[in-house]
Design a protein around this motif. Structure first.
Motif, PDB file in Angstrom:
ATOM      1  N   SER A  57      -3.853  -4.496  -4.756  1.00  0.00           N
ATOM      2  CA  SER A  57      -5.284  -4.741  -4.920  1.00  0.00           C
ATOM      3  C   SER A  57      -5.755  -5.877  -4.026  1.00  0.00           C
ATOM      4  O   SER A  57      -6.770  -5.766  -3.321  1.00  0.00           O
ATOM      5  CB  SER A  57      -5.593  -5.046  -6.388  1.00  0.00           C
ATOM      6  OG  SER A  57      -6.966  -5.325  -6.577  1.00  0.00           O
ATOM      7  N   SER A  68      -5.567  -5.019  -0.219  1.00  0.00           N
ATOM      8  CA  SER A  68      -6.549  -4.021   0.216  1.00  0.00           C
ATOM      9  C   SER A  68      -7.937  -4.615   0.388  1.00  0.00           C
ATOM     10  O   SER A  68      -8.751  -4.083   1.143  1.00  0.00           O
ATOM     11  CB  SER A  68      -6.602  -2.867  -0.788  1.00  0.00           C
ATOM     12  OG  SER A  68      -7.379  -3.172  -1.925  1.00  0.00           O
ATOM     13  N   LYS A  69      -8.215  -5.716  -0.302  1.00  0.00           N
ATOM     14  CA  LYS A  69      -9.553  -6.310  -0.253  1.00  0.00           C
ATOM     15  C   LYS A  69      -9.672  -7.430   0.775  1.00  0.00           C
ATOM     16  O   LYS A  69     -10.774  -7.920   1.027  1.00  0.00           O
ATOM     17  CB  LYS A  69      -9.934  -6.839  -1.640  1.00  0.00           C
ATOM     18  CG  LYS A  69     -10.155  -5.738  -2.665  1.00  0.00           C
ATOM     19  CD  LYS A  69     -10.550  -6.279  -4.014  1.00  0.00           C
ATOM     20  CE  LYS A  69      -9.400  -6.947  -4.720  1.00  0.00           C
ATOM     21  NZ  LYS A  69      -9.756  -7.350  -6.097  1.00  0.00           N
ATOM     22  N   GLU A  96      -8.843  -0.538  -2.450  1.00  0.00           N
ATOM     23  CA  GLU A  96      -9.726   0.145  -1.504  1.00  0.00           C
ATOM     24  C   GLU A  96      -9.147   1.501  -1.104  1.00  0.00           C
ATOM     25  O   GLU A  96      -7.929   1.646  -0.908  1.00  0.00           O
ATOM     26  CB  GLU A  96      -9.944  -0.716  -0.269  1.00  0.00           C
ATOM     27  CG  GLU A  96     -10.641  -2.043  -0.558  1.00  0.00           C
ATOM     28  CD  GLU A  96     -12.046  -1.863  -1.107  1.00  0.00           C
ATOM     29  OE1 GLU A  96     -12.750  -0.953  -0.620  1.00  0.00           O
ATOM     30  OE2 GLU A  96     -12.431  -2.619  -2.019  1.00  0.00           O
ATOM     31  N   TRP A 106      -9.080   3.259   1.602  1.00  0.00           N
ATOM     32  CA  TRP A 106      -8.319   3.387   2.847  1.00  0.00           C
ATOM     33  C   TRP A 106      -6.888   2.901   2.686  1.00  0.00           C
ATOM     34  O   TRP A 106      -5.984   3.334   3.415  1.00  0.00           O
ATOM     35  CB  TRP A 106      -8.997   2.591   3.971  1.00  0.00           C
ATOM     36  CG  TRP A 106      -8.973   1.092   3.765  1.00  0.00           C
ATOM     37  CD1 TRP A 106      -9.935   0.334   3.185  1.00  0.00           C
ATOM     38  CD2 TRP A 106      -7.915   0.201   4.127  1.00  0.00           C
ATOM     39  NE1 TRP A 106      -9.554  -0.993   3.150  1.00  0.00           N
ATOM     40  CE2 TRP A 106      -8.320  -1.101   3.736  1.00  0.00           C
ATOM     41  CE3 TRP A 106      -6.671   0.355   4.740  1.00  0.00           C
ATOM     42  CZ2 TRP A 106      -7.529  -2.236   3.922  1.00  0.00           C
ATOM     43  CZ3 TRP A 106      -5.875  -0.772   4.938  1.00  0.00           C
ATOM     44  CH2 TRP A 106      -6.311  -2.047   4.534  1.00  0.00           C
TER      45      TRP A 106
END
Length: 511
Positions: free
Chosen positions: A305, A308-309, A351, A353
């Motif tokens: 998490s 991804s951000k 995210e 992607w």
């Protein structure tokens, strides 16, 4: 004479076979049963099914459990079927799974009960929600929903009826309509579980929700132990996923597992939900369990998490402080589940992607037991629907694991935003694979796959890169991936490559 080489064990993959917002139309067992052959063909070996016991209503997911002994067989709480379906349709799912060599893991909710049939009077004290060892009131009489008679089932399977003294706590006093955390007090009540037998968060985390079962009471432990054996006789299962294990007795859980092992041959798989971003607490719990037991790798989910951000985050730290990095045999790795999905209490946004990268990291490496999630494979329903994730790559990644992710692993973690690794294959699973991923611009890695592959042409099984890589005489190739993407290269003539051209049917809700 040298010993013959042993066959390489086949990679196993599990699927969490539901998400929180699956339609409450009592057809889930039937839908899942129809997709079992396809799931097996794409690399799924075991399915964790949702809680199959009767909930507080036919809309409940089963974590609001009412009756352990009702698998959708009795007219209780508004219907015979659970949200997921009837016992008959569950048995049909079991038969089809057995036929295709797919195991089923049962989701056991043993911490609490909901939707009591009647109120009972008992003595209790209010406690501080943030420190359950701190009493905030004198002892006084409350009316609690703790009387469970199971009138729709009667004496079938179990004659046990539950009363106030079978519970350690509740969260509602019907006499004054006050919501709080109440510790039940009385001659037959033991209060909270002993320190060390449940998690120490919030002082003593015995109470989670509903009517909290007291496993120090011999009638409770005897009934639930008997239920475990009953369940094993009712359904041909391969294992159990235990809900909320940090909230009830470790000693009881060890006894439950030992009993099943002794009676049914020790072949079951057991995994617990100990959802906490603390590697130390998780490893200590596993050490105390003292046997083959697994936990879901919550710290890894939080790493996914966070990475991804954060634009251009250092991918090389993705496994830092994770269970799979220190106790790989005991780690079930995952990307998302029903608790961390959007709009749930433990939501851990990842995210879109990044999800293909995250799944590649759990599926194509040499450690951990990976768990796919139904919501990523088939999409999410409900008020905020989401389509399947990973752009169609998830079934292909599962298949690549089943066919090619074997043998020694060589890592190329030399660049912060671009990782690569190679699986060299084995004597009987010889193809191997080469993986490249980037969380920034296009990536490229020169990696060694072995001189035995010299002259072969390798291509991306995901079809996201059109690069054809010819392996040199020195065993090296130049492998690439796109921007914020991943590629998985395998010999284009490898056995099984034709399967990747097929389409996975992700429309599970088609009538």
């Amino acid at each position: 004479m040298a010993d013959e080489q042993k066959p390489t064990p086949e990679n196993m993959t599990m699927l969490q076979g539901f998400e929180w917002y699956v339609p409450a139309d009592q057809k889930h067992w039937t839908r899942l049963e129809k997709h079992v052959p396809q799931l097996k063909a794409w690399g799924v070996d075991n399915i964790w099914i949702p809680p199959a016991c009767k909930a507080s209503s036919n809309q409940g997911n089963g974590y609001d459990i009412y009756d352990l002994y009702d698998l959708g067989e009795f007219d209780q709480k508004g219907s015979v079927a659970t949200k997921w379906g009837t016992k008959a349709s569950l048995l049909q799912l079991c038969r089809t799974a057995q036929k295709h060599g797919v195991g089923l893991y049962f989701d056991a909710v043993l911490n609490h009960k909901f939707a009591a049939d009647r109120k009972e009077k008992c003595l209790a004290v209010e406690v501080d929600p943030n420190d359950r060892n701190k009493e905030t009131s004198d002892k006084y009489e409350i009316e609690a929903w703790v009387g469970f008679d199971f009138p729709g089932r009667g004496e079938r399977y179990s004659g046990m009826k539950y009363h106030w003294y079978h519970f350690s706590g509740v969260d509602y006093n019907a006499r004054n309509e006050k919501t709080a955390i109440y510790k039940i007090m009385g001659d037959k009540s033991q209060g909270w579980a002993e320190d060390g037998d449940v998690d120490g968060e919030k002082g003593n985390y015995d109470f989670l929700m509903g009517s909290d079962l007291d496993y120090a009471h011999p009638e409770v432990s005897s009934d639930v132990l008997a239920w475990g054996s009953w369940l094993a006789e009712q359904l041909p299962l391969s294992g159990i996923r235990f809900d909320a294990i940090k909230h009830y007795s470790e000693d009881f859980l060890r006894k439950f597992i030992t009993t099943l092992d002794e009676r049914y041959g020790g072949g079951w798989f057991f995994v617990g939900e100990f959802w906490k971003d603390s590697l130390d607490d998780m490893t200590r719990y596993l050490e105390r369990m003292g046997r083959k037991f697994s936990l879901f790798d919550a710290p890894l989910v939080y790493n996914f998490s966070q990475i991804s951000k954060a634009s251009g985050a250092d991918l090389r730290g993705v496994f830092e402080d994770t269970l799979v990095s220190v106790m790989p045999v005991n780690a079930v790795t995952l990307v998302m589940n029903h608790d961390t999905q959007p709009y749930q209490a433990l939501e851990a946004p990842i995210e879109g992607w990044f999800k293909p990268l995250a799944y590649t990291l759990i599926l194509l490496r040499d450690t951990g037991y990976p768990c796919l999630w139904y919501g990523d494979l088939y999409g999410i329903k409900g008020e905020h629907p989401f389509p399947p994730s990973c752009g169609g790559a998830l079934p292909k990644l599962a298949l690549a694991r089943k066919l090619y992710s074997y043998g020694k692993q060589a890592d190329y973690f030399d660049y912060a935003t671009c990782l690569g690794w190679v699986r060299y294959g084995t004597w009987d699973r010889r193809y191997g694979c080469a993986v490249v991923m980037s969380n920034a611009g296009p990536g490229e890695k020169r990696m060694h796959v072995g001189e035995m592959h010299a002259g072969e042409v390798w291509t991306d099984v995901l079809g996201w890169s059109d690069r054809e890589v010819t392996i040199g005489d020195d065993g090296f190739g130049d492998f690439v991936c796109g921007q914020t993407s991943v590629s998985v290269f395998v010999n284009r003539d490898a056995d099984g490559r034709e399967k990747f051209a097929e389409k996975f049917d992700d429309n599970i809700y088609e009538e």
